[in-house]
Design an enzyme around this catalytic site. Structure first.
Site, PDB file in Angstrom:
ATOM      1  N   HIS A  66       0.852  -1.186   0.000  1.00 23.46           N
ATOM      2  CA  HIS A  66       0.000   0.000   0.000  1.00 23.46           C
ATOM      3  C   HIS A  66       0.889   1.237   0.000  1.00 23.46           C
ATOM      4  O   HIS A  66       2.112   1.134   0.146  1.00 23.46           O
ATOM      5  CB  HIS A  66      -0.944   0.010   1.204  1.00 23.46           C
ATOM      6  CG  HIS A  66      -0.257  -0.181   2.514  1.00 23.46           C
ATOM      7  ND1 HIS A  66       0.598   0.747   3.042  1.00 23.46           N
ATOM      8  CD2 HIS A  66      -0.277  -1.214   3.399  1.00 23.46           C
ATOM      9  CE1 HIS A  66       1.051   0.305   4.192  1.00 23.46           C
ATOM     10  NE2 HIS A  66       0.557  -0.898   4.434  1.00 23.46           N
TER      11      HIS A  66
HETATM   12  P1  TYD Z   1      -1.578  -2.613   7.947  1.00 25.21           P
HETATM   13  O1  TYD Z   1      -0.946  -1.268   8.060  1.00 25.21           O
HETATM   14  O2  TYD Z   1      -2.502  -2.842   6.785  1.00 25.21           O
HETATM   15  O3  TYD Z   1      -0.441  -3.721   7.941  1.00 25.21           O
HETATM   16  P2  TYD Z   1       0.699  -4.022   6.843  1.00 25.21           P
HETATM   17  O4  TYD Z   1       0.934  -2.770   6.091  1.00 25.21           O
HETATM   18  O5  TYD Z   1       1.898  -4.431   7.619  1.00 25.21           O
HETATM   19  O6  TYD Z   1       0.237  -5.135   5.984  1.00 25.21           O
HETATM   20  O7  TYD Z   1      -2.322  -2.912   9.309  1.00 25.21           O
HETATM   21  C1  TYD Z   1      -2.925  -4.156   9.579  1.00 25.21           C
HETATM   22  C2  TYD Z   1      -4.056  -3.922  10.585  1.00 25.21           C
HETATM   23  O8  TYD Z   1      -3.536  -3.396  11.800  1.00 25.21           O
HETATM   24  C3  TYD Z   1      -5.085  -2.932  10.088  1.00 25.21           C
HETATM   25  O9  TYD Z   1      -6.335  -3.582  10.049  1.00 25.21           O
HETATM   26  C4  TYD Z   1      -5.166  -1.850  11.114  1.00 25.21           C
HETATM   27  C5  TYD Z   1      -4.273  -2.253  12.230  1.00 25.21           C
HETATM   28  N1  TYD Z   1      -3.309  -1.190  12.614  1.00 25.21           N
HETATM   29  C6  TYD Z   1      -3.643  -0.325  13.637  1.00 25.21           C
HETATM   30  O10 TYD Z   1      -4.728  -0.406  14.240  1.00 25.21           O
HETATM   31  N2  TYD Z   1      -2.737   0.624  14.015  1.00 25.21           N
HETATM   32  C7  TYD Z   1      -1.547   0.757  13.388  1.00 25.21           C
HETATM   33  O11 TYD Z   1      -0.725   1.640  13.749  1.00 25.21           O
HETATM   34  C8  TYD Z   1      -1.227  -0.128  12.296  1.00 25.21           C
HETATM   35  C9  TYD Z   1       0.078  -0.020  11.555  1.00 25.21           C
HETATM   36  C10 TYD Z   1      -2.140  -1.089  11.947  1.00 25.21           C
END
Ligand code: TYD
Length: 152
Positions: A66
């Site tokens: 993303h």
């Molecule tokens: P995401 O940023 O999509 O993970 P990655 O980029 O590593 O694949 O986050 C995964 C889940 O975690 C998303 O549903 C929301 C939650 N999340 C939070 O609540 N707070 C945060 O600071 C982060 C990074 C994620």
């Protein structure tokens, strides 16, 4: 501000993979065990609003995939190794993080994926804004168009 000024400013602010950088962190080598540290507005070029970490990644899994509209990141491989692939819609760079005394600064507006996690790797990430789902762009085609139009 005229439209042309706004367009120029937007383009000027567009980040490319060349705006990423590896930052070497201080390290105190010691027979009792080594120590490193990181400071905001010093090694990390923004105020830290959020810290999170990624761990227990099963073999072959990827994270990320993303872009952020505003959030800047600073990533450290506290343990083990993984690759961070950054992409500005035209060019890609892969950074292999495998030492806890290096950090990778990623500005806003880049697509990024984390892959090739080693067993027991631990990724520590600092962010410049609080968690905000609306800051994410999850569609690569949309990202590319926004990048092309200088909107991110
Ligand atoms: P995401 O940023 O999509 O993970 P990655 O980029 O590593 O694949 O986050 C995964 C889940 O975690 C998303 O549903 C929301 C939650 N999340 C939070 O609540 N707070 C945060 O600071 C982060 C990074 C994620």
């Amino acid at each position: 501000m005229t439209l042309i000024h706004s367009v120029i400013l937007t383009k000027f602010n567009t980040m490319t993979v060349d705006n990423c950088r590896i930052v070497q962190l201080p390290k105190f080598l010691d027979v009792r065990g080594n120590l490193s540290f990181v400071e905001q507005l010093n090694h990390i070029p923004f105020e830290i609003k959020r810290t999170y970490w990624i761990y227990d990644v099963p073999g072959g899994e990827n994270r990320g995939g993303h872009a952020f509209r505003e959030n800047q990141e600073f990533v450290i491989a506290l343990s083990g190794s993984f690759d961070v692939v950054v992409d500005d819609g035209e060019k890609q760079n892969t950074y292999t993080l495998n030492r806890s005394y290096y950090g990778l600064y990623i500005p806003r507006g880049l697509w990024r994926t984390m892959e090739n996690f080693s067993t027991n790797s631990l990724a520590l990430e600092f962010g410049s804004i609080h968690y905000d789902e609306s800051d994410y762009i999850y569609d690569y085609a949309e990202f590319k168009t926004m990048k092309h139009d200088g909107k991110i």
